[in-house]
Motif scaffolding. Structure first.
Motif, short mmCIF file in Angstrom:
data_model
loop_
_atom_site.label_atom_id
_atom_site.label_comp_id
_atom_site.label_asym_id
_atom_site.label_seq_id
_atom_site.Cartn_x
_atom_site.Cartn_y
_atom_site.Cartn_z
N VAL A 74 74.45 32.88 3.89
CA VAL A 74 72.89 32.68 3.96
C VAL A 74 72.68 31.33 3.50
N GLY A 75 71.74 30.45 4.10
CA GLY A 75 71.65 29.19 3.67
C GLY A 75 70.24 29.02 2.97
N SER A 76 69.29 29.71 3.26
CA SER A 76 67.92 29.56 2.48
C SER A 76 67.27 31.05 2.77
N VAL A 77 66.22 31.12 1.76
CA VAL A 77 65.41 32.46 1.53
C VAL A 77 64.17 32.10 1.16
N ALA A 78 63.05 32.72 1.89
CA ALA A 78 61.64 32.51 1.49
C ALA A 78 60.93 33.80 1.59
N VAL A 79 60.29 33.97 0.40
CA VAL A 79 59.24 35.28 0.75
C VAL A 79 58.01 34.69 1.29
N SER A 80 57.07 35.37 2.14
CA SER A 80 56.04 34.96 2.74
C SER A 80 54.84 35.05 1.66
N GLN A 81 53.98 34.02 2.11
CA GLN A 81 52.89 33.92 1.33
C GLN A 81 51.88 35.26 1.15
N ASP A 82 51.96 36.07 2.03
CA ASP A 82 51.16 37.40 1.81
C ASP A 82 52.15 38.44 0.93
N GLY A 83 53.46 37.92 0.50
CA GLY A 83 54.17 38.78 0.03
C GLY A 83 54.71 40.02 0.70
N GLU A 84 54.98 39.99 1.82
CA GLU A 84 55.22 41.21 2.68
C GLU A 84 56.25 41.10 3.27
N GLN A 85 56.83 39.90 3.28
CA GLN A 85 57.99 39.49 4.20
C GLN A 85 59.15 38.65 3.53
N ILE A 86 60.38 38.54 3.96
CA ILE A 86 61.48 37.84 3.34
C ILE A 86 62.23 37.27 4.71
N ALA A 87 62.21 35.97 4.80
CA ALA A 87 62.99 35.49 5.75
C ALA A 87 64.40 34.77 5.09
N ILE A 88 65.57 35.13 5.76
CA ILE A 88 66.78 34.48 5.40
C ILE A 88 67.33 33.74 6.67
N THR A 89 67.89 32.60 6.37
CA THR A 89 68.53 31.69 7.70
C THR A 89 70.16 32.08 7.43
N PRO B 275 63.12 41.99 -13.41
CA PRO B 275 63.65 42.06 -14.58
C PRO B 275 63.59 43.53 -15.16
N GLY B 276 64.71 43.80 -15.63
CA GLY B 276 64.99 45.09 -16.36
C GLY B 276 65.40 46.14 -15.23
N GLU B 277 65.57 45.74 -14.16
CA GLU B 277 66.04 46.53 -13.22
C GLU B 277 67.47 46.17 -12.51
N PRO B 278 68.36 46.69 -11.80
CA PRO B 278 69.31 46.28 -11.33
C PRO B 278 69.13 45.57 -9.80
N LEU B 279 69.97 44.63 -9.59
CA LEU B 279 69.76 44.12 -8.14
C LEU B 279 69.63 45.08 -7.11
N HIS B 280 68.61 45.06 -6.27
CA HIS B 280 68.55 45.92 -5.00
C HIS B 280 69.10 45.23 -3.83
N PHE B 281 70.12 45.52 -3.22
CA PHE B 281 70.57 44.96 -2.00
C PHE B 281 70.25 45.57 -0.72
N HIS B 282 69.90 44.63 0.15
CA HIS B 282 69.14 45.10 1.36
C HIS B 282 70.14 44.75 2.47
N ALA B 283 70.80 45.84 3.23
CA ALA B 283 71.45 45.53 4.31
C ALA B 283 71.09 45.56 5.64
N SER B 284 71.33 44.92 6.70
CA SER B 284 70.70 44.73 8.09
C SER B 284 70.63 46.00 8.94
N ALA B 285 71.63 46.86 8.63
CA ALA B 285 72.01 48.26 9.74
C ALA B 285 72.45 47.49 11.12
N ASP C 219 61.10 43.19 5.60
CA ASP C 219 59.87 43.39 4.84
C ASP C 219 60.56 43.52 3.50
N VAL C 220 59.40 43.57 2.39
CA VAL C 220 60.03 43.67 1.02
C VAL C 220 60.71 44.96 0.85
N ALA C 221 60.57 45.91 1.35
CA ALA C 221 61.54 47.02 1.01
C ALA C 221 62.57 46.73 1.57
#
Lengths: 358, 330
Positions: free
Chosen positions: A273-288, A252-262, A299-301
């Motif tokens: 993209v069908g679904s997204v999940a952030v890992s429980q350790d908070g370090e990774q994001i999966a998309i399908t 909140p308060g920031e713009p959306l940060h888009f992450h391209a795959s390169a 990774d979250v960066a």
């Protein structure tokens, strides 16, 4: 485990008898809807190894589910533009309540509970005026409808609660549809998706839109980290030769940060993209990407760290040490140190794998 | 470090491309020929409006119908040059569920906005006020037929027709000066393989048919309890059924070339086209009458049968996934 407070709430709701908790439902780790080979639809509980812990019938194709935070109750939502949602007792398989969309509304297929489980929030379409709506339902009183408020945009799809708060975050996909024209998209040239943060009473606390050149990047699915970082997954409605980043993170308060795959991942996913999940350790994001038949982890960066080829992969949810995925071919797959053998059930897993409450 | 290894050993092999359609034939014989016709007819339309801008002008209305026909015949080709600068949307803003087109045009007429005087200015107005559907209002809707400021209405008609002609020419130019070659000879940044180019055409084909089923037929059908004949496409100029026929013919030609003449697929098209031609209900007025409504419903089912054959038969041949989730779109 139920907290004391919800235990009491449960006693009240049931007329003094404690309602069953998730442990009694076989402690499913995930929920997913599916299609059986005989053509019937079900809601299933899945254990940590991908085994089915329960299987309950649904009257039509499901989409996502919402798990009550303490009680063994799951709300199975009909696929858009469905008008019903079933509240199921996951121990007995009994239908506890049936949510009917009010006149002039249909569900989008997602919903979420308040932290204490007393309220259920659902995304809905007020289709004659094309206004996105969040419906409020009283989980303590047979899911009676309490009211509704604006979702902050058109075409709300996924809705989540920001952990540790009473704030809801809604993915307003921006696309206008009307049940009479099925799933036809009526406003692509003028669509304006956004991510909106709302209080339980509907006060708009913050909202973020993709930049102008990405106004056709429909924000559809969400996963929220414990500290409130939102991962948002998009579906591109523009030219497939020109697909932008499909994953964004937001505070909140920031713009959306888009992450391209390169690595051209977005094109391989066909902009979808069908679904997204952030890992429980908070370090990774999966998309399908079911259309591309692949899943990817960042990774979250926003740095892309790997992918998995698997036909019709769509559901994903976080595990303590990685991710689980489901596919329309019946597979349950894991990305974790001890991945084990993939499990295959004799049914087609539907879009979303929902982390359970236990 | 990822841990997919176990999963990968169980991976189902990706289908390889079994069919390889003649891309040059599709580009030259379907796309370029269609856009050349659109460009010519649109130039004729602008010329007709320059010569006589009265909405009742038979020459102008005739040119409108011919150019609109040419558009509908290529309206499924929604990628590449048609999507640059929103050219296709500016040619065809429909459906218009909020009535943006008559609102925008009505505001121009009321304010006599000078933006219609110069083409370069008109290009910047809302796409709802541009293209064939806007022109239909100007030529056939009472609000504009009865307009008192005839001179301003004339300027509007000329602005819209010139804009149509310039958009149609720009799409054709985009194809002729590069995009056609990208698809004839894949192995470039846009289309890395013949499979990708064929899949793009497949997507255009199935999306076009979905639009015919859900919008062109679905909007007037509404529900049994509440039919919506007033939502029929271009009903003021009585083109609703004509658009269904033209779009089926246009997509049939692409399907023929893409499937190498698949008999079952073409039979399904021919059934739907024959049924549409026999309907004798140019604006789907019959949707309100149970006696005639079912004929429109059957036509919609015929179109949906084509779609099913595409996704179950042609799609897999072209390596397009027809999965439970990949087809879902949610």
């Amino acid at each position: 485990m139920s907290t004391r407070r919800s235990f009491i709430a449960g006693m009240l709701a049931s007329g003094f008898f404690p309602l069953p908790t998730w442990a009694e439902a076989g402690s499913p780790v995930f929920l997913s809807a599916g299609l059986r080979p005989d053509g019937t639809y079900v809601l299933c509980g899945l254990g940590a190894s991908g085994e089915i812990t329960f299987e309950l019938p649904l009257p039509a194709r499901g989409h996502a589910a919402a798990a009550h935070p303490t009680l063994a109750q799951a709300v199975a939502f009909a696929r858009r533009p469905g008008r019903f949602a079933l509240v199921i007792d996951c121990v007995t398989g009994r239908e506890l309540a049936r949510l009917a969309a009010p006149a002039g509304r249909h569900f989008y297929g997602h919903g979420t509970f308040s932290a204490d489980g007393d309220l259920l929030f659902t995304t809905e379409n007020d289709y004659e005026t094309a206004r996105g709506i969040v419906g409020i339902w009283d989980a303590r009183h047979r899911y009676k409808r309490l009211g509704e408020f604006s979702s902050g945009g058109i075409g709300p799809h996924d809705i989540r609660r920001v952990p540790g708060s009473d704030t809801l975050v809604v993915a307003n996909g921006g696309i206008e549809t009307h049940p009479e024209t099925g799933r036809a998209k009526l406003n692509i040239p003028t669509m304006r998706p956004n991510l909106s943060y709302l209080s339980y009473s509907g006060t708009l606390q913050d909202s973020a839109e993709p930049p102008e050149e990405m106004h056709r990047n429909s924000i559809r699915h969400l996963s929220v980290r414990r500290d409130g970082l939102v991962a948002a997954a998009c579906q591109w409605q523009g030219d497939l030769g020109d697909v932008p980043a499909l994953l964004a993170t937001h505070r909140p308060g920031e713009p959306l940060h888009f992450h391209a795959s390169a690595t051209d991942l977005e094109r391989k996913m066909q902009g979808y993209v069908g679904s997204v999940a952030v890992s429980q350790d908070g370090e990774q994001i999966a998309i399908t990407g079911p259309r591309g038949g692949l899943a990817s982890v960042f990774d979250v960066a926003g740095r892309y760290t790997g992918f998995l080829d698997e036909p019709d992969i769509c559901g994903t949810a976080a595990l303590p040490d990685g991710f689980a995925f489901t596919t329309g071919k019946g597979f349950v797959l894991f990305d974790r140190p001890d991945a084990g053998r993939p499990v295959r059930q004799n049914l087609q897993w539907d879009n979303h794998l929902v982390a359970g409450a236990v | 470090m990822r841990h997919w290894i176990a999963a990968l050993t169980f991976m189902i092999g990706c289908p390889s491309l079994a069919a390889s359609p003649d891309l040059t034939e599709i580009v030259d014989g379907h796309v370029l020929s269609g856009y050349r016709l659109l460009s010519e007819e649109s130039a004729d339309l602008a010329e007709a409006a320059r010569e006589d801008c009265q909405p009742s002008s038979e020459a102008l209305r005739g040119a409108y119908h011919e150019a609109f026909d040419a558009w509908v015949s290529v309206s499924h080709l929604r990628f590449g040059p048609s999507e640059q600068d929103d050219r296709a949307f500016a040619l065809a803003f429909w459906p218009d569920p909020r009535g943006s087109t008559p609102k925008a045009l009505g505001t121009f007429l009321r304010d006599e906005d000078a933006v219609v005087a110069r083409p370069e200015d008109f290009r910047t107005v809302s796409i709802a006020a541009r293209g064939f559907y806007a022109l239909e209002f100007l030529l056939y809707d009472a609000q504009f037929l009865d307009a008192e400021n005839v001179e301003y209405r004339c300027q509007m008609i000329r602005a819209v027709t010139e804009d149509i002609a310039s958009n149609a020419a720009a799409i054709l130019e985009g194809w002729e000066t590069g995009y056609a070659e990208l698809m004839r000879s894949p192995g470039n940044q846009t289309y890395r393989s013949e499979t990708e180019a064929a899949q793009q055409f497949f997507t255009a084909l199935s999306t076009g048919l979905q639009f015919t089923s859900e919008a062109r037929l679905g909007r007037p059908l509404g529900t049994y309890e509440r039919p919506r004949p007033n939502r029929a496409e271009a009903r003021r100029s009585e083109r609703a059924l004509r658009h269904v026929v033209l779009s089926l013919q246009g997509t049939r030609d692409l399907a023929d070339k893409l499937s190498d003449g698949d008999a079952a697929l073409l039979d399904a098209f021919d059934n739907a086209i024959a049924r549409a031609r026999n309907l004798d209900d140019p604006i789907f007025a019959g949707v309100s009458d149970p006696q005639t409504r079912f004929r429109v419903e059957v036509l919609q089912q015929n179109v949906d049968l084509i779609r099913r054959i595409l996704s179950e038969s042609l799609g897999p041949k072209l390596g397009v996934a027809a999965g439970f989730n990949s087809l879902d779109g949610d």
